[in-house]
Structure formats: C-alpha cells, structure tokens
Write an enzyme that holds these catalytic residues in place. Structure first.
Site, short mmCIF file in Angstrom:
data_model
loop_
_atom_site.label_atom_id
_atom_site.label_comp_id
_atom_site.label_asym_id
_atom_site.label_seq_id
_atom_site.Cartn_x
_atom_site.Cartn_y
_atom_site.Cartn_z
N LEU A 21 89.61 -17.89 -14.79
CA LEU A 21 90.02 -19.40 -14.95
C LEU A 21 89.44 -20.35 -15.81
O LEU A 21 87.64 -19.97 -15.29
CB LEU A 21 89.87 -20.35 -13.15
CG LEU A 21 91.03 -19.93 -12.12
CD1 LEU A 21 91.44 -20.29 -11.06
CD2 LEU A 21 92.75 -19.84 -13.44
N ASP A 22 89.61 -21.17 -16.93
CA ASP A 22 88.28 -22.15 -17.34
C ASP A 22 87.72 -22.57 -16.66
O ASP A 22 88.49 -22.79 -15.59
CB ASP A 22 89.76 -22.93 -18.02
CG ASP A 22 89.73 -21.98 -19.67
OD1 ASP A 22 89.52 -21.06 -19.71
OD2 ASP A 22 91.12 -22.76 -20.19
N PRO A 23 86.29 -22.84 -16.90
CA PRO A 23 86.16 -24.23 -16.01
C PRO A 23 86.17 -25.47 -16.09
O PRO A 23 86.06 -25.91 -14.45
CB PRO A 23 84.39 -24.11 -16.92
CG PRO A 23 84.47 -22.73 -18.09
CD PRO A 23 86.03 -22.42 -17.50
#
EC number: 5.4.99.25
Length: 255
Positions: free
Chosen positions: A57-59
C-alpha cells in the site's frame, strides 16, 4: 508486490510457526514500516522469524495489509495472486505527477459541466481487461533502478513495461464535485492511482487519487483487521503467555 525480511537464526533452529496478521495500515506509514514494527516486536519478545507482507500500500493509502510471519511467509506468493477491493476518492479538475496527494496539483480546470450520468458512463468503460503502465512514482523496476528514483531526478521513462490487469467492478458511490467517491474491485498488480488519472483524462478534466482505503484481499476483510498498536499489544500478550502464534488477528486460508 511481496517482500520478506528475514531474521536468521542458527542452522539448528527449527523455523518458528507463523501467522498471517490482518493489519489496518495507518496513513503516511509505508508497508515496510508496518513490517519493521512487527519484526522488531517479535525480536523484543525473543522470537527470531521472517516477516513479510503481501500487496504493498502506498503511504497515502490506508486499510488492509496482510503481514506474514515465520513459516506463513511461504504463503505470500499465493496471497499476492488474490483480487483486491478498495474504497477511494478521486479529485477531478487537476492532475499531479504522482497521481495522488504526494505531489502538487497542476493543470487546474472547471468541472461544473460534468453530470453524474457521464461519470457513471465513463466508469463503466473501465470494466474488463486493460493494459496499465506503472506510474513514474512507483517501486517498479527499470534498468536496475526503481521508477521513483528516476522520477526524483526529473527523468520520465516513457517505455515503462505495461502489465495486464482486470477491473471487475468500478462503482461511483457518491458525487460532490470536484470529488467523486468510488469502489473498485481489481486483479493483482493494479495501480489505483493510474486508474484515477485515466478516469480524469477520459472525462477531459484530469484527476488524481485524493484518498484510498483497501477493504479486502480475496476473502480477507478489513473489518477483521487490527490497528498496528493493537497488533503489537497482541504479540506482547501472547509472548507473556508463552504462545507467540495464534493471535486474534491470525488468519488461516481454507485447505
């Protein structure tokens, strides 16, 4: 993408039993941050084991992250084949270089002329198989370097290798222009940021991903996940009882 971070014991040590932990990744944490937190907690509890995750998951995204430990890390390759489900918000009338909120808005324009019917119609065109290029601001590789490394130097790699993805469902759930809420059910490897960018482009106004939350990976649901803090507390509690596997957030795939 799957990643395994090994904690090596002696050659005589049997691999520790493992678990699959359902964790609700917080905003602005990387998936690696979550893995490191879990790994370090086991270390402090005297347990050396591999720890990895499935489905980065992206930040700026939150939601379901599956973290595998011990022998369960062998199941990561199987888990990463599963479909994903997301809830999110697209902001129309602007684009960003990263296709999300990590970079500034550009090319602002008016969106007042858009109708809900048009939004639903364009979303429907995304259903099915499609080729998707990874975004420049991503961890995909190109000539031995991550694409984000090229992007940070101002380089644009136009021959990025496209991958085939499947969009099973793209449902518009709420419209409050310039914001459009949606639910997406996609195959492995899909970049939701790219879909947001392409959706805005198809409408002729541009768009980027303003918020994203993963709600499911295959049959595993966010509703069964624990926060990072609650997961850490569970690990400590189990360590104090002499049972480091079988926490409340452990999941076992059907056999």
């Amino acid at each position: 993408m799957c990643n395994v971070h090994a904690q090596q014991g002696s050659a005589q040590e049997a691999p520790p039993p493992g678990e699959l932990l359902l964790i609700d990744k917080p905003l602005d944490w990387t998936s690696f941050d979550v893995v490191a937190k879990v790994r370090n907690t086991y270390r402090k509890c005297g347990s050396k084991r591999k720890v990895g995750h499935c489905g980065t998951l992206d930040p700026k995204a939150t939601g379901l992250l599956i973290v595998a430990t011990g022998r369960k890390t062998k199941e990561i390759s199987q888990l990463e084949q599963l479909d994903k489900v997301y809830d999110g918000v697209i902001k129309l009338g602007a684009i960003t270089a990263s296709h999300d909120t990590e970079t500034p808005e550009e090319q602002l324009c008016d969106v007042a002329h858009l109708s809900e019917a048009e939004l639903h119609a364009v979303a429907a065109t995304f259903i099915g198989n499609r080729l998707q290029q990874p975004p420049m601001h991503s961890a995909a590789w190109h000539n031995g370097r991550r694409l984000y490394e090229h992007a940070r130097k101002g380089e644009v790699i136009r021959e990025r290798k496209a991958r085939e993805i499947v969009v099973h469902r793209f449902t518009i759930t709420n419209v409050a222009l310039p914001f459009v809420s949606f639910e997406l059910h996609v195959s492995k490897g899909a970049y939701i940021r790219v879909i947001a960018d392409e959706f805005g482009a198809a409408l002729g106004v541009g768009g980027y991903l303003a918020a994203l939350r993963r709600t499911a990976i295959g049959e595993w649901q966010l509703t069964n996940a624990l926060s990072v803090n609650d997961t850490i507390e569970q690990i400590h509690n189990n360590a104090s009882k002499g049972a480091l596997c079988g926490t409340a957030s452990t999941i076992h795939p059907a056999t």
